[in-house]
Design a protein around this motif. Sequence first.
Motif, PDB file in Angstrom:
ATOM      1  N   VAL A 182      -9.004  -2.144   2.416  1.00 58.79           N
ATOM      2  CA  VAL A 182      -8.984  -2.888   1.111  1.00 58.79           C
ATOM      3  C   VAL A 182     -10.303  -4.055   1.683  1.00 58.79           C
ATOM      4  O   VAL A 182     -10.116  -4.662   2.491  1.00 58.79           O
ATOM      5  N   PHE A 238      -3.599   3.919   5.861  1.00 59.13           N
ATOM      6  CA  PHE A 238      -3.913   3.101   4.832  1.00 59.13           C
ATOM      7  C   PHE A 238      -5.329   3.086   4.351  1.00 59.13           C
ATOM      8  O   PHE A 238      -6.086   3.257   5.013  1.00 59.13           O
ATOM      9  N   SER A 239      -5.470   2.565   3.170  1.00 63.65           N
ATOM     10  CA  SER A 239      -6.837   2.654   2.441  1.00 63.65           C
ATOM     11  C   SER A 239      -7.271   1.156   2.976  1.00 63.65           C
ATOM     12  O   SER A 239      -6.609   0.301   3.236  1.00 63.65           O
ATOM     13  N   GLN A 260       0.812  -1.172   0.007  1.00 61.66           N
ATOM     14  CA  GLN A 260       0.161  -0.047   0.043  1.00 61.66           C
ATOM     15  C   GLN A 260       0.915   1.080   0.012  1.00 61.66           C
ATOM     16  O   GLN A 260       0.387   2.518  -0.386  1.00 61.66           O
TER      17      GLN A 260
END
Length: 185
Positions: A134, A131-132, A59
Amino acid sequence: MFLKRAGLRRALISCIAAGAIIFSARAIFLSFPLELLLAASAGLVLSLWAVCIPPIVAQTTNEQQRPFGFSLVFSLGIGVGALGGLAGGRLPEWFSGLRALFPGFEPEQATLLLSCCIAAAAIWPARRLTFSSVEMPARSRPVLSPFLLRFLPAVGLWGLVTNSFSPFANVYFAAHLRFPLHKVG
């Protein structure tokens, strides 16, 4: 499962904090049954750490940087570990002059506790990471597939053997061959 529930950032911070606490406790509490429990707990935390690292690298890099990112992270893990071994081997000698100030602690314990404090300091930059989220794909197979039921005992036994005996090399060099700690490190 914890990573999926907590998210990558919280799992990473949990690994750092729990690792620092567990390894500090291992340096302070020396009873054998407690050491076994703490060692098993440390294994769980280090396993979660190993699970967190690949998605973190994935990421924080793009497609072109990813191979270099993985190479850098894992080579630095080895290199910094070697430098830590060199420093950790010399610190007890430096701390031996402080025995009068802290009569209850051995220099080796002070070294281990300092290393735990340094590790805990990693929480500060880790808190700033984002962090995205997921979306995890739905599992079509059960979590414990027949392959995993055969593979995990083999990996578990391998980990038990390799991680159980490597600390004995340090003890052997220091206690039986009388190597000074800075040479063992």
